[in-house]
Design a protein around this motif. Structure first.
Motif, short mmCIF file in Angstrom:
data_model
loop_
_atom_site.label_atom_id
_atom_site.label_comp_id
_atom_site.label_asym_id
_atom_site.label_seq_id
_atom_site.Cartn_x
_atom_site.Cartn_y
_atom_site.Cartn_z
N THR A 151 32.50 43.26 37.99
CA THR A 151 31.73 44.38 38.52
C THR A 151 31.26 44.10 39.94
O THR A 151 31.34 44.95 40.84
CB THR A 151 30.52 44.67 37.62
OG1 THR A 151 30.99 45.08 36.34
CG2 THR A 151 29.64 45.77 38.22
N ASP A 152 30.78 42.89 40.18
CA ASP A 152 30.32 42.53 41.53
C ASP A 152 31.47 42.60 42.54
O ASP A 152 31.31 43.12 43.65
CB ASP A 152 29.74 41.12 41.53
CG ASP A 152 28.31 41.08 41.02
OD1 ASP A 152 27.80 42.15 40.64
OD2 ASP A 152 27.72 39.99 40.99
N ALA A 153 32.62 42.07 42.15
CA ALA A 153 33.76 42.03 43.07
C ALA A 153 34.27 43.43 43.39
O ALA A 153 34.60 43.74 44.54
CB ALA A 153 34.88 41.18 42.48
N VAL A 154 34.32 44.29 42.37
CA VAL A 154 34.93 45.60 42.54
C VAL A 154 33.95 46.63 43.07
O VAL A 154 34.25 47.37 44.03
CB VAL A 154 35.53 46.09 41.20
CG1 VAL A 154 36.04 47.52 41.32
CG2 VAL A 154 36.64 45.15 40.75
N LYS A 155 32.74 46.68 42.49
CA LYS A 155 31.81 47.76 42.82
C LYS A 155 30.79 47.39 43.89
O LYS A 155 30.31 48.27 44.61
CB LYS A 155 31.08 48.21 41.55
CG LYS A 155 32.00 48.85 40.53
CD LYS A 155 31.21 49.39 39.34
CE LYS A 155 32.13 50.08 38.32
NZ LYS A 155 31.38 50.61 37.17
N GLN A 156 30.43 46.12 43.99
CA GLN A 156 29.42 45.72 44.97
C GLN A 156 30.08 45.18 46.25
O GLN A 156 29.82 45.67 47.35
CB GLN A 156 28.48 44.68 44.36
CG GLN A 156 27.78 45.15 43.10
CD GLN A 156 26.94 46.39 43.31
OE1 GLN A 156 26.30 46.54 44.33
NE2 GLN A 156 26.95 47.29 42.32
#
Length: 389
Positions: A112-117
Motif C-alpha cells: 500500500t505504501d509503495a503503490v498509494k503513498q
C-alpha cells in the motif's frame, strides 16, 4: 490481569507459569522484573556521556549476538519496526523498479505504501494468500525487493535466502521483526534489515532497529528521491550518510527505560547461548506445538508446508475434521481465546484481525517450552467447551 476462575473437574491441572503468548508486545524474558531497569538513565539526556555509552553498547551487543558484519551500519530509529521500514522505503525506493512481496497483512501494508503513498512508477506485486508463500523464483535480481522474512499474521516464513541472487543489482529490504533473534538471517543476502525490540527480545515498543549494508549506504548517498522526507526519515546530510545515527546518536529522543530493558534482554540472550540458543528455544516451542497438532484432530497449521512454518508467530486454523460449520466455525477461535483469557491461562491468542479465523501463539525465545506444553491441554479443553456449546 484476569483472575483465574475456580477449578472444575474437567480443567487441566497444570497451568502455564507465564500466560503471555501475545505476538507483540511479547513475553518478557524468564525471570524479568522491574528491578532489571534499576540502572536506567532516567532523567538523564541520551546525549550525555553515559547516555551515549548505553546506546552504543546496545548496538554493539546486537551486532555481536546477531553476527552482523562489521561493515554494516546498525541504528536505533523511531516508531518501532514500522518506522524503520518506512525510513528505508521512503529514502531508497524509486531508483529502479521494485518487486513487492506480500503474503500477509504487514507485507500488504508495505505494498500500500509503495503503490498509494509513494506512487512508484515501476512497482510489481508478487503475492500469495495466507498460509502460502509467493513464487520466490520470480523475483528479479535487477530490481529492488521488499519482503517480510517472517509473516507475523500468517505464520509463514521464507525457508532461507537461497532465492536471493548473490550478484543482484537491486537492494533487498527485509522486514525481519518477528525473525531477528529467532531465525538465522543471511546477512550477505540482505541490504536493509529491520526489527523492533518488542518481538523476540520481549522488549518495549516504540523503538526500531535499522541495519544497512554498504550497498544500501551507496544508494542513500547516490540517490535523492523526488519526494519530501520528514526529519525522522532523513539518514543523510549534504549527500553523505549521517554517521552519528549508527553510533547511537538517535534522530529523536529514545526512552532510556526502554533502552535499559533492551540491554537486559540482550544480556539474557547471551546467557542462553546467544543467537544459536535463542533459535533453539524458539524452534523448541514450534516442536511442542507440532507434537500437539499431530495428536489433536480439530486443529492444523495455517501454513501447510513445514519448511515455511514460523517458530515465533505460530498460526493455526480449524481442521477439516472439525465438525463446526458456518458462524460457529468462524467464531470458534475467538471464543476459545476468550475462555483461555477468563481462566488466566493464555492471553492474546486469537488470530490477527485481518487473517483467516484461527489461533496465534507466540513461540519466540522468551517463551518457555514448558509453558507451551502446559498450554496445549487447555487448548483442547477450550475447544471441547466451544464445540459442545
Amino acid at each position: 490481569m484476569a483472575t483465574a476462575a475456580a477449578p472444575a473437574d474437567d480443567r487441566p491441572l497444570k497451568r502455564p507459569a507465564n500466560p503471555n503468548f501475545s505476538s507483540g508486545p511479547c513475553a518478557k524474558r524468564p525471570g524479568w522484573s522491574p528491578a532489571a531497569l534499576s540502572d536506567a538513565l532516567v532523567g538523564r539526556s541520551h546525549r550525555s556521556g553515559p547516555g551515549k555509552k548505553k546506546l552504543a553498547e546496545l548496538i554493539e551487543r546486537t551486532r555481536a549476538i546477531l553476527g552482523v558484519p562489521a561493515d554494516y551500519r546498525i541504528g536505533i530509529v523511531p516508531a518501532s519496526d514500522t518506522g524503520a521500514v518506512e525510513m528505508a522505503m521512503w529514502s531508497m525506493l524509486g531508483a529502479r523498479g521494485v518487486d513487492m512481496l506480500a503474503w500477509e497483512s504487514f507485507g500488504a501494508g508495505w505494498v500500500t505504501d509503495a503503490v498509494k503513498q509513494l506512487k512508484l512508477d515501476d512497482c510489481r506485486l508478487i503475492e500469495a494468500d495466507y498460509g502460502l508463500l509467493p513464487d520466490l523464483s520470480t523475483v528479479d535480481p535487477d530490481r529492488d525487493c521488499v519482503f517480510t522474512w517472517n509473516g507475523t499474521t500468517s505464520g509463514v516464513r521464507v525457508p532461507d535466502g537461497d532465492w536471493i541472487a548473490d550478484d543482484r543489482e537491486g537492494l533487498t529490504i527485509c522486514d525481519a521483526t518477528s525473525a531477528a533473534f529467532a531465525m538465522p538471517l543471511p546477512w550477505d543476502k540482505l541490504d536493509v534489515v529491520t526489527w523492533s525490540w518488542q518481538k523476540v527480545l520481549g522488549g518495549e515498543g516504540a523503538h526500531g532497529m535499522l541495519v544497512l549494508s554498504p550497498r544500501a549506504v551507496e544508494r542513500l548517498e547516490s540517490y535523492s528521491p523526488d519526494r519530501p522526507l520528514p526529519k525522522i526519515f532523513r539518514m543523510t546530510k549534504g549527500g553523505k550518510l549521517n554517521e552519528g545515527i549508527w553510533k547511537g546518536e538517535t534522530i529523536n529522543t529514545p526512552s532510556m527505560l526502554a533502552v535499559e530493558d533492551c540491554l537486559d534482554a540482550l544480556k539474557w540472550a547471551e546467557t542462553v547461548g546467544g543467537l544459536d540458543g535463542m533459535i533453539a528455544r524458539s524452534e523448541g516451542n514450534l516442536n511442542a506445538i507440532e507434537a500437539w497438532v499431530h495428536r489433536a484432530d480439530w486443529i492444523e497449521f495455517l501454513p501447510s508446508d513445514p519448511a515455511t512454518r514460523s517458530s515465533t508467530s505460530i498460526c493455526l486454523k480449524l481442521s477439516d475434521a472439525c465438525p463446526l460449520e458456518g458462524e460457529a466455525r468462524e467464531t470458534a477461535p475467538k471464543r476459545i481465546a476468550k475462555l483461555l483469557e477468563d481462566e488466566a491461562v493464555a492471553f492474546d491468542v486469537n488470530g490477527y484481525r485481518d487473517a483467516p479465523p484461527g489461533l496465534r501463539i507466540w513461540g519466540g525465545a522468551t517463551v518457555e517450552r514448558s509453558d507451551i506444553e502446559a498450554l496445549t491441554p487447555w487448548l483442547d479443553w477450550a475447544y471441547a467447551r466451544v464445540a459442545g456449546a
